[in-house]
Design an enzyme around this catalytic site. Sequence first.
Site, short mmCIF file in Angstrom:
data_model
loop_
_atom_site.label_atom_id
_atom_site.label_comp_id
_atom_site.label_asym_id
_atom_site.label_seq_id
_atom_site.Cartn_x
_atom_site.Cartn_y
_atom_site.Cartn_z
N HIS A 71 -38.40 -11.84 6.80
CA HIS A 71 -39.11 -10.31 7.25
C HIS A 71 -40.50 -10.12 6.45
O HIS A 71 -40.62 -11.25 5.21
CB HIS A 71 -38.34 -9.19 6.75
CG HIS A 71 -37.27 -8.96 7.68
ND1 HIS A 71 -37.26 -8.51 8.54
CD2 HIS A 71 -35.76 -9.24 7.22
CE1 HIS A 71 -35.63 -8.18 8.95
NE2 HIS A 71 -35.56 -9.16 7.79
N GLU B 180 -36.81 -9.96 2.57
CA GLU B 180 -37.96 -9.50 3.10
C GLU B 180 -39.75 -10.27 2.07
O GLU B 180 -38.54 -10.34 0.39
CB GLU B 180 -38.68 -7.87 2.43
CG GLU B 180 -37.83 -6.78 3.52
CD GLU B 180 -38.34 -7.03 4.71
OE1 GLU B 180 -39.58 -7.35 4.98
OE2 GLU B 180 -38.02 -5.49 5.42
N HIS C 170 -37.73 -12.49 11.36
CA HIS C 170 -36.94 -11.10 12.50
C HIS C 170 -38.08 -11.64 13.82
O HIS C 170 -37.28 -11.32 14.88
CB HIS C 170 -38.05 -9.89 11.29
CG HIS C 170 -38.03 -9.28 11.97
ND1 HIS C 170 -38.37 -8.14 11.33
CD2 HIS C 170 -36.15 -8.28 12.81
CE1 HIS C 170 -37.59 -6.80 11.87
NE2 HIS C 170 -36.51 -7.24 12.41
N ASP D 275 -42.74 -10.89 12.98
CA ASP D 275 -42.51 -11.19 11.18
C ASP D 275 -41.48 -12.37 10.80
O ASP D 275 -40.76 -11.94 11.36
CB ASP D 275 -42.83 -9.72 9.89
CG ASP D 275 -41.15 -9.79 10.28
OD1 ASP D 275 -41.16 -8.83 11.98
OD2 ASP D 275 -40.71 -8.84 9.72
#
Length: 205
Positions: free
Chosen positions: A51, A133, A172, A182
């Site tokens: 992400h 992330e 994602h 993303d």
Amino acid sequence: MAGKAYKIPHHLQRLKTMIIRGHYLSSACQVASPNCDDRPDSDDISLLVIHCISLPPEQFAGDYIDDLFCNRLDPSAHPYFQDIYQLKVSSHLLIRRDGSIRQYVPFHRRAWHAGVSKYQDRERCNDFSIGIELEGAISVAYTDIQYRRLADVCRKLLEDYPKLSSRRIVGHSDIAPGRKTDPGPYFDWHYFHKLLDSCAANPSP
């Protein structure tokens, strides 16, 4: 093409060998998020999802990502936060622009990162995935040290969780097409996999 070369802080220039102990990454700063629960099968960890996040959008540094994942984001701190501060979301890891790593959820537990999602014939990707992330935005290139840390982390996860494979690392946008974009067009998948292969060929001592 990889993003700009960040000047690596001294404390990150020689990162200690990564160890996963009790489902925690030794080289990560631990910031416990309440936004997690038990997986249906704690041994079924078979997907990695990449992400990106920045709060406010396209602004980096600060503690706002921690605040969001820990349910303490102040809606008055920025107009954008008024629409998101009540979200109950998290990720297992965050890799910041300088390469530092934060862990919010132990890997054997279910972080709330994927939302409505599907990979191949399976829905509810949170059940069987690890979410990573990158501090960034879909309109901005990632930093070289982020790619390198991501490759290091993914290689270690592949070593420790046998149901994972390099073919089961997705964005994602791949598991929530039309809803999520993303890590976006600036994420260089070819460069990432080149680094990941290099990690496999040259494991850490």
